[in-house]
Design an enzyme around this catalytic site. Sequence first.
Site, PDB file in Angstrom:
ATOM      1  N   HIS A 144       4.652 -10.252 -25.285  1.00  0.00           N
ATOM      2  CA  HIS A 144       5.985  -9.678 -25.493  1.00  0.00           C
ATOM      3  C   HIS A 144       6.687 -10.534 -26.545  1.00  0.00           C
ATOM      4  O   HIS A 144       6.439 -11.736 -26.653  1.00  0.00           O
ATOM      5  CB  HIS A 144       6.743  -9.711 -24.167  1.00  0.00           C
ATOM      6  CG  HIS A 144       8.033  -8.958 -24.148  1.00  0.00           C
ATOM      7  ND1 HIS A 144       9.181  -9.438 -24.741  1.00  0.00           N
ATOM      8  CD2 HIS A 144       8.366  -7.761 -23.594  1.00  0.00           C
ATOM      9  CE1 HIS A 144      10.171  -8.574 -24.545  1.00  0.00           C
ATOM     10  NE2 HIS A 144       9.709  -7.541 -23.855  1.00  0.00           N
ATOM     11  N   ASP A 222       4.233 -15.840 -18.471  1.00  0.00           N
ATOM     12  CA  ASP A 222       5.216 -14.753 -18.432  1.00  0.00           C
ATOM     13  C   ASP A 222       4.815 -13.834 -17.284  1.00  0.00           C
ATOM     14  O   ASP A 222       3.854 -13.079 -17.382  1.00  0.00           O
ATOM     15  CB  ASP A 222       5.195 -14.009 -19.774  1.00  0.00           C
ATOM     16  CG  ASP A 222       6.029 -12.741 -19.754  1.00  0.00           C
ATOM     17  OD1 ASP A 222       6.654 -12.433 -18.716  1.00  0.00           O
ATOM     18  OD2 ASP A 222       6.039 -12.019 -20.778  1.00  0.00           O
ATOM     19  N   GLN A 225       5.639  -8.896 -15.351  1.00  0.00           N
ATOM     20  CA  GLN A 225       4.926  -7.731 -14.844  1.00  0.00           C
ATOM     21  C   GLN A 225       4.005  -8.080 -13.678  1.00  0.00           C
ATOM     22  O   GLN A 225       3.246  -7.218 -13.212  1.00  0.00           O
ATOM     23  CB  GLN A 225       4.107  -7.075 -15.968  1.00  0.00           C
ATOM     24  CG  GLN A 225       4.923  -6.585 -17.142  1.00  0.00           C
ATOM     25  CD  GLN A 225       5.859  -5.439 -16.800  1.00  0.00           C
ATOM     26  OE1 GLN A 225       5.681  -4.754 -15.790  1.00  0.00           O
ATOM     27  NE2 GLN A 225       6.862  -5.222 -17.624  1.00  0.00           N
ATOM     28  N   LYS A 248      13.290  -6.168 -13.072  1.00  0.00           N
ATOM     29  CA  LYS A 248      11.958  -5.579 -12.953  1.00  0.00           C
ATOM     30  C   LYS A 248      11.431  -5.633 -11.518  1.00  0.00           C
ATOM     31  O   LYS A 248      10.407  -5.012 -11.211  1.00  0.00           O
ATOM     32  CB  LYS A 248      10.983  -6.264 -13.910  1.00  0.00           C
ATOM     33  CG  LYS A 248      11.307  -6.029 -15.386  1.00  0.00           C
ATOM     34  CD  LYS A 248      10.268  -6.645 -16.300  1.00  0.00           C
ATOM     35  CE  LYS A 248      10.688  -6.604 -17.761  1.00  0.00           C
ATOM     36  NZ  LYS A 248      10.764  -5.237 -18.303  1.00  0.00           N
ATOM     37  N   CYS A 391       8.229  -3.888 -27.276  1.00  0.00           N
ATOM     38  CA  CYS A 391       8.424  -5.298 -27.650  1.00  0.00           C
ATOM     39  C   CYS A 391       7.089  -6.015 -27.778  1.00  0.00           C
ATOM     40  O   CYS A 391       6.950  -7.187 -27.404  1.00  0.00           O
ATOM     41  CB  CYS A 391       9.317  -6.012 -26.640  1.00  0.00           C
ATOM     42  SG  CYS A 391      11.033  -5.463 -26.690  1.00  0.00           S
TER      43      CYS A 391
END
Length: 440
Positions: A144, A222, A225, A248, A391
Amino acid sequence: MRTLAQTETEFAPPAPAPAPSDTGLGAALRSQFPILDQEVNGRPLVYLDNAATSQKPRAVLDALSRCYAEYNSNVHRGVHTLSAKATQEYEAARAKVAGLIGARNCREVVITRNATEAINLVANTWGEQNIKEGDEIILSVAEHHANLVPWQLLAARTGAVLRHVRLTPDRTQLDMDHFRTLLSPRTRLISLVHVSNVLGCVLDAAYVAEAAKRVGAKLLLDCCQSVPHMPVDVSTLGADWIVASSHKFCGPSGVGFLWGRYEVLESMTPWMGGGEMIADVYLDHSTFAPPPARFEAGTPAIAETIGMGAAADWLRSLGMDRVHAYENEIGSYLYERLSAVSPRVTVYGPKPDAPRGRASLCAFNVEGLHATDVSTLLDFAGVAVRSGHHCAQPLHRELGVAASARASAYIYNTAAEVDAFVEALQDTIKFFDDAHGGAA
């Protein structure tokens, strides 16, 4: 020239995946999400844009309402009843987030505006202190932008060198063979996506963590997700930092967190100065609070943090193993149904039976159609999906496309909604083919 009919005849779709039971988790949870009970363009809403942002259950909405209606006040320092209550709930939210990710100490959780700010915080504190000219930072082509741009800025300031893990030859996931070749004694930091927001592939985090230790590098993951969709336990993950965004995982927007090993956080200097992050302030210098307060200058997003804590609590009450199991079902069903629509449909990323599986999202393109046109027609049918580069422009260049459409499911989505999406996509393809006199 091959006709569409000839192509469809020769196309052998995969065997359909078993549909998740509509009496399972998805159907059971829908009543807790008031926004889902509406029509869009005269059709029942099918919300499949969860990788961009999730919807909020009543437990989170109620927590936000109670904060503003019952004890709205600034946190810390205040001795009156409302401030004490707000502070108690704010710090309880920090502990709830720590519980969601298995943190050993809630002081390892730093409240930020979002995951982007959390990455920038690490880059502008630990990065500025430790990255020097010639040092190497390993990223990937699948990151991202939030996990690319801060390191680009740091490299420009320090003279560090950026290295990027390529995709496997089939372009479905990160190539760990290539990753190994990038490691060197000059590697100071590895910062990678845990689950790709485009490919849906899952990183072998344990392998990467072990590799980082061997060369003495720090590891940031990261987890935007992964935290919403699967068990994430920082006590065994092997990372030095992880980041995620509340919106999220069923919480409010405008808030997220950085988790870091406490000894690493203690070694980091402040980034932003102001109230809350100090021990003592003099006219010519200041001393600073220990983590996490050191990194939380100014009045925080109080209600939003409390809402994030409520979301963490709500997910834990479901059980992240249960959440992940259901998403494996609905995600596999989504992938198989979408893959079977037409040979003109390309779904990016690994198959659901890949060794590490895949997330419950599908970025895809339809040959001859622009992703935004596809998404616009789907919206007319009440189906919300995302289109664009998500992104992740460098990744789309690697895939050889400018953009993609993306359908992403979450725990409140059902097999019936996947069916409605697939039907609307078939109608969309037919509409454009009819408008252009049939596909070539």
